[in-house]
Design a protein around this motif. Structure first.
Motif, PDB file in Angstrom:
ATOM      1  N   ALA A   1       2.113  46.783  16.570  1.00  0.00           N
ATOM      2  CA  ALA A   1       0.666  46.994  16.889  1.00  0.00           C
ATOM      3  C   ALA A   1      -0.025  46.486  15.545  1.00  0.00           C
ATOM      4  CB  ALA A   1       0.428  48.451  17.065  1.00  0.00           C
ATOM      5  N   ILE A   2       0.653  46.340  14.471  1.00  0.00           N
ATOM      6  CA  ILE A   2      -0.266  45.914  13.337  1.00  0.00           C
ATOM      7  C   ILE A   2      -0.153  44.325  13.008  1.00  0.00           C
ATOM      8  CG2 ILE A   2      -0.461  48.039  12.030  1.00  0.00           C
ATOM      9  CD1 ILE A   2       2.237  45.537  10.866  1.00  0.00           C
TER      10      ILE A   2
ATOM     11  N   GLN B   1      -1.613  41.656  13.863  1.00  0.00           N
ATOM     12  CA  GLN B   1      -2.887  40.923  13.612  1.00  0.00           C
ATOM     13  C   GLN B   1      -3.756  41.361  12.630  1.00  0.00           C
ATOM     14  OE1 GLN B   1      -2.821  37.784  14.533  1.00  0.00           O
ATOM     15  NE2 GLN B   1      -0.955  38.222  15.632  1.00  0.00           N
ATOM     16  N   GLY B   2      -3.106  42.488  12.034  1.00  0.00           N
ATOM     17  CA  GLY B   2      -4.074  43.245  11.106  1.00  0.00           C
ATOM     18  C   GLY B   2      -4.528  44.536  11.468  1.00  0.00           C
ATOM     19  N   ASN B   3      -5.320  45.272  10.791  1.00  0.00           N
ATOM     20  CA  ASN B   3      -5.640  46.796  11.088  1.00  0.00           C
ATOM     21  C   ASN B   3      -6.785  46.815  11.976  1.00  0.00           C
ATOM     22  OD1 ASN B   3      -8.441  47.486   9.977  1.00  0.00           O
ATOM     23  ND2 ASN B   3      -7.727  46.598   8.158  1.00  0.00           N
ATOM     24  N   ALA B   4      -6.852  47.668  12.923  1.00  0.00           N
ATOM     25  CA  ALA B   4      -7.754  47.857  14.060  1.00  0.00           C
ATOM     26  C   ALA B   4      -9.171  47.742  13.751  1.00  0.00           C
ATOM     27  CB  ALA B   4      -7.486  49.226  14.873  1.00  0.00           C
ATOM     28  N   ARG B   5      -9.620  48.476  12.740  1.00  0.00           N
ATOM     29  CA  ARG B   5     -10.747  48.632  12.530  1.00  0.00           C
ATOM     30  C   ARG B   5     -11.460  46.895  11.811  1.00  0.00           C
ATOM     31  NH1 ARG B   5     -14.108  52.690   8.283  1.00  0.00           N
ATOM     32  NH2 ARG B   5     -16.474  51.615   8.669  1.00  0.00           N
ATOM     33  N   ALA B   6     -10.662  46.519  11.351  1.00  0.00           N
ATOM     34  CA  ALA B   6     -11.093  45.164  10.896  1.00  0.00           C
ATOM     35  C   ALA B   6     -11.152  43.905  11.851  1.00  0.00           C
ATOM     36  CB  ALA B   6      -9.971  44.464   9.906  1.00  0.00           C
ATOM     37  N   ASN B   7     -10.185  44.264  12.919  1.00  0.00           N
ATOM     38  CA  ASN B   7     -10.178  43.363  14.178  1.00  0.00           C
ATOM     39  C   ASN B   7     -11.187  43.615  15.095  1.00  0.00           C
ATOM     40  OD1 ASN B   7      -7.803  42.014  13.435  1.00  0.00           O
ATOM     41  ND2 ASN B   7      -6.522  43.723  14.646  1.00  0.00           N
TER      42      ASN B   7
ATOM     43  N   GLN C   1      -0.094  37.005   9.870  1.00  0.00           N
ATOM     44  CA  GLN C   1       0.501  38.007  10.535  1.00  0.00           C
ATOM     45  C   GLN C   1       1.079  39.094   9.600  1.00  0.00           C
ATOM     46  OE1 GLN C   1       3.415  35.703  13.275  1.00  0.00           O
ATOM     47  NE2 GLN C   1       2.066  36.381  15.072  1.00  0.00           N
ATOM     48  N   ALA C   2       1.079  40.420   9.830  1.00  0.00           N
ATOM     49  CA  ALA C   2       1.558  41.528   9.220  1.00  0.00           C
ATOM     50  C   ALA C   2       2.836  41.941   9.811  1.00  0.00           C
ATOM     51  CB  ALA C   2       0.383  42.595   9.003  1.00  0.00           C
ATOM     52  N   PHE C   3       3.857  42.598   8.978  1.00  0.00           N
ATOM     53  CA  PHE C   3       5.071  42.903   9.237  1.00  0.00           C
ATOM     54  C   PHE C   3       5.317  44.003   8.522  1.00  0.00           C
ATOM     55  CE2 PHE C   3       4.918  38.484  10.255  1.00  0.00           C
ATOM     56  CZ  PHE C   3       5.479  38.369  11.486  1.00  0.00           C
ATOM     57  N   LEU C   4       6.481  44.858   8.968  1.00  0.00           N
ATOM     58  CA  LEU C   4       7.002  45.991   8.131  1.00  0.00           C
ATOM     59  C   LEU C   4       8.397  45.580   7.322  1.00  0.00           C
ATOM     60  CD1 LEU C   4       6.999  49.192  10.407  1.00  0.00           C
ATOM     61  CD2 LEU C   4       5.399  48.680   8.642  1.00  0.00           C
TER      62      LEU C   4
ATOM     63  N   ASP D   1      -7.330  42.907   0.684  1.00  0.00           N
ATOM     64  CA  ASP D   1      -7.300  44.068   1.513  1.00  0.00           C
ATOM     65  C   ASP D   1      -6.873  43.493   2.892  1.00  0.00           C
ATOM     66  OD1 ASP D   1      -7.330  46.630   2.272  1.00  0.00           O
ATOM     67  OD2 ASP D   1      -9.555  46.688   2.626  1.00  0.00           O
ATOM     68  N   PHE D   2      -5.841  44.607   3.473  1.00  0.00           N
ATOM     69  CA  PHE D   2      -5.346  43.951   4.811  1.00  0.00           C
ATOM     70  C   PHE D   2      -6.594  44.016   5.825  1.00  0.00           C
ATOM     71  CE2 PHE D   2      -3.097  46.941   8.427  1.00  0.00           C
ATOM     72  CZ  PHE D   2      -2.509  45.602   8.946  1.00  0.00           C
ATOM     73  N   GLY D   3      -6.736  42.921   6.494  1.00  0.00           N
ATOM     74  CA  GLY D   3      -7.733  42.961   7.469  1.00  0.00           C
ATOM     75  C   GLY D   3      -8.559  41.845   6.997  1.00  0.00           C
ATOM     76  N   LEU D   4      -8.886  41.485   5.851  1.00  0.00           N
ATOM     77  CA  LEU D   4      -9.891  40.245   5.380  1.00  0.00           C
ATOM     78  C   LEU D   4      -9.261  39.203   5.863  1.00  0.00           C
ATOM     79  CD1 LEU D   4     -10.582  41.269   1.567  1.00  0.00           C
ATOM     80  CD2 LEU D   4     -11.831  41.673   3.529  1.00  0.00           C
ATOM     81  N   ALA D   5     -10.268  38.258   6.231  1.00  0.00           N
ATOM     82  CA  ALA D   5      -9.938  36.925   6.769  1.00  0.00           C
ATOM     83  C   ALA D   5      -9.528  35.903   5.713  1.00  0.00           C
ATOM     84  CB  ALA D   5     -11.037  36.681   7.699  1.00  0.00           C
ATOM     85  N   SER D   6      -9.945  36.327   4.292  1.00  0.00           N
ATOM     86  CA  SER D   6      -9.666  35.193   3.471  1.00  0.00           C
ATOM     87  C   SER D   6      -8.922  35.786   2.162  1.00  0.00           C
ATOM     88  CB  SER D   6     -11.030  34.486   3.111  1.00  0.00           C
ATOM     89  OG  SER D   6     -11.950  35.420   2.635  1.00  0.00           O
TER      90      SER D   6
END
Length: 292
Positions: free
Chosen positions: A204-205, A207-213, A222-225, A287-292
């Motif tokens: 679920a994570i 492509q990044g956190n839900a609020r940022a998306n 891509q993010a991974f555990l 930060d997790f979700g930033l596009a740059s």
């Protein structure tokens, strides 16, 4: 420390505080219940459970600000990194400080007089004495009783074994990226439901956190555990020899991470005041979700 206090080896504390992220393994909650029932309550020590919410639910809620977990990132250009760790501060330290203020009778934003403070015990042993630090606020004064006793981690384990607590589990989020392969295997092999939970969260994570998306500010990458930066249910978590790990290191982490940590992860779990991780091995991104 709770058991030592209850037994009278250390002074009796007024309270024990557990900061609940909402996503601990079920064995941790069961162990906490046992500590409260068998040790704390008979000794007259209240166990206060505080929380800032459920970290898993918050990460997947587009309406909620997410304090980022230290996720492993694979960028579009193939470079690797990690997101910054904010979760310990948001989900453990802040709710503990809030409760301490309430206990002192000065809830935020009231000013706390200089002569009003709590003595806070932090369970760092002699193995990691360099992690013992003063509190960052004047109304909390840190003390390190295990160091005062000269106890190492081995001494703590021997003591816990002597009082029937040899099976004390590590406290950390079920899906903590700082798990070693042994911890991932234990979840997979002993708790299928929890394994399914962390595998689903890992997906679920991606492509990044839900609020940022939701705001159009997606993660470029891509993010991974898991440190290998492949889906958790495909990650190389089964035990392999040191020679096999050495052969894989270049592929996984540019040879930067020790075999021991890959297998066993963070030794001490996730203490609010001494959470340690492997960020020194990885370049930390914004930060997790930033596009740059």
């Amino acid at each position: 420390m709770l058991a030592l206090s209850a037994e009278g080896i250390l002074p009796k504390v007024d309270y024990a505080i557990f900061a609940d992220t909402g996503w601990e393994p079920k064995v941790v909650y069961s162990h906490l219940d046992r500590l409260e029932q068998e040790i704390a309550t008979p000794a007259g020590i209240p166990v206060l459970r505080v929380t800032a919410g459920n970290i898993r639910d918050d990460a997947l809620d587009p309406e909620h600000r997410f304090a980022s977990m230290p996720l492993y990132i694979l960028n579009q250009d193939g470079k690797q990194g990690m997101t910054r760790r904010q979760c310990t501060g948001e989900y453990k330290i802040k709710p503990i400080k809030k409760k301490v203020r309430e206990l002192l009778g000065y809830p935020y934003p009231q000013h706390i007089p200089k002569d009003i403070f709590v003595e806070q015990w932090v369970g760092i042993s002699t193995d990691e004495f360099h992690r013992a630090k003063d509190a960052d606020v004047k109304y909390m004064r840190n003390r390190h009783p295990l160091i005062d006793l000269g106890w190492s981690r081995a001494d703590c384990i021997r003591y816990l074994t002597s009082i029937g607590l040899a099976d004390t589990p590590k406290s950390s989020c079920l899906g903590c990226p700082f798990h070693g392969n042994a911890q991932w295997r234990n979840i997979r092999d002993s708790s299928p439901a929890e394994w399914a939970d962390v595998v689903a969260f890992d997906a679920a994570i991606r492509q990044g956190n839900a609020r940022a998306n939701a705001s159009g500010n997606r993660l470029l990458g891509q993010a991974f555990l898991h440190r290998s930066r492949v889906p958790l249910d495909q990650a190389p978590i089964d035990h392999v020899t040191a020679a096999e790990w050495a052969a894989r290191q270049q592929e996984l982490d540019d040879g930067a991470v020790m075999v021991e940590e890959l297998e066993n992860g963070v030794v001490d779990g996730c203490s609010p005041w001494a959470c340690r991780g492997a960020s020194e091995y990885e370049p930390v991104q914004d930060d997790f979700g930033l596009a740059s």
